[in-house]
Design an enzyme around this catalytic site. Structure first.
Site, mmCIF file in Angstrom:
data_model
loop_
_atom_site.group_PDB
_atom_site.id
_atom_site.type_symbol
_atom_site.label_atom_id
_atom_site.label_comp_id
_atom_site.label_asym_id
_atom_site.label_seq_id
_atom_site.Cartn_x
_atom_site.Cartn_y
_atom_site.Cartn_z
ATOM 1 N NE ARG A 104 -3.612 -2.475 0.003
ATOM 2 C CZ ARG A 104 -3.310 -3.590 -0.651
ATOM 3 N NH1 ARG A 104 -2.200 -3.651 -1.394
ATOM 4 N NH2 ARG A 104 -4.103 -4.636 -0.616
ATOM 5 C CB SER B 209 -9.511 -2.942 2.675
ATOM 6 O OG SER B 209 -8.789 -3.491 3.742
ATOM 7 C CD GLU C 152 -5.871 -1.021 2.195
ATOM 8 O OE1 GLU C 152 -6.650 -1.067 1.225
ATOM 9 O OE2 GLU C 152 -5.466 -2.033 2.803
#
Length: 300
Positions: free
Chosen positions: A172, A222, A292
């Site tokens: 990420r 997410s 995230e």
């Protein structure tokens, strides 16, 4: 040059003043942008970037806003949304997609050309720019594995290409997060494959996604990164947090890794849920959950 002249300064670019970003985020939350611009090509991006560079006007760039929370206070200065830059070009096994192109649509174009490598992204709801920015991934695949190079614009208006290695992809993470460079397009190096097999894999992953994720409700995807040695969703589930609600935001009862907007929730509701989840998981398991999702904007 006065900021209040922004709309008249760029008559060929659609620009809105005090525009609620809740109209554009997947969570259906977020305060207003002072200015929201919709460039349709690189030349228009260049004009806006040059203007901000010369005047000191704050500049924020967004795409599909699928993994983004904009605080209820909105965003200062100019917000550029790149979703009207959607060109996709296929040359042999190379696919070049503009920053605003839908990742899902790019996977379909690759499939239609019997090109394999992007199946994992078949259900990722973001734009190409966002996927590059955060090295989006799913089901064991990551964007970095198929990127050949990325064209970026620096905040001073300079345009250049970055190789896969120069993008410094990680979990990420990419180099443009720190540099602030704006992704203009990305070129993917794919391979010829069997179209039926590609289609079957994409359909399988989409079915799994639909079965497990709350796709029927607004969410930011997410929320938390995967902590080393754990799964965020399982920790949240084991902490008894599924269904936890603050205002109109709720930890999904379908998948604990998602926070959904169940009743006209605000960004503050989302942030309250995130904070409570982090505190509870830390307290129960000693694990720190990192977000995230990208969180930007002014406090309300």
């Amino acid at each position: 040059m006065q900021m209040e002249n922004l709309i008249t300064t760029f008559p060929e670019i659609e620009i809105k003043e005090h525009e609620p970003l809740a109209h554009y985020t997947n969570t259906k939350t977020g305060g207003p942008a002072d200015w929201l611009a919709f460039p349709v090509d690189v030349a228009q991006v260049q004009q806006l970037v040059d203007y901000c560079h010369q005047t000191g006007l704050a500049l924020t760039v967004i795409g599909n806003a699928s993994n983004l929370i904009v605080r209820d206070g909105g965003i200062e200065g100019l917000v550029m949304i790149l979703t009207r830059m959607q060109t996709v070009k296929v040359e042999g096994t190379m696919v070049t997609a503009a920053a605003g192109a839908s990742y899902i649509e790019v996977t379909k174009i690759a499939r239609d050309h019997s090109l394999t490598g992007l199946e994992f992204a078949a259900g990722i709801p973001g734009s190409i720019g966002g996927a590059i920015f955060m090295n989006a991934g799913a089901y064991g695949g990551e964007t970095k594995t198929v990127v050949d190079h990325v064209t970026v614009m620096e905040r001073d208006g300079q345009i250049h290409q970055l190789s896969n290695e120069e993008m410094d992809f990680g979990y990420r993470h990419s180099a443009v997060q720190a540099s602030g460079a704006i992704v203009l397009d990305a070129t993917f190096a794919l391979k010829l494959g069997d179209q039926n097999a590609i289609t079957a894999q994409m359909e399988d992953l989409n079915a799994r996604r639909a079965a497990k994720q709350p796709l029927e409700l607004p969410s930011c995807g997410s929320v938390f990164k995967r902590p080393t040695g754990y799964f965020a969703g399982k920790l949240i589930h084991d902490a008894g947090l599924q269904g936890y609600t603050s205002g109109g935001a709720q930890v999904s009862t379908k998948h604990a890794g998602f926070i959904v907007n169940v009743n006209h929730g605000t960004a503050t509701d989302y942030l309250n849920v995130i904070h409570h989840v982090q505190e509870t998981v830390q307290e129960k398991f000693g694990v720190q959950l990192e977000t995230e999702v990208r969180i930007i904007g002014r406090q309300s």
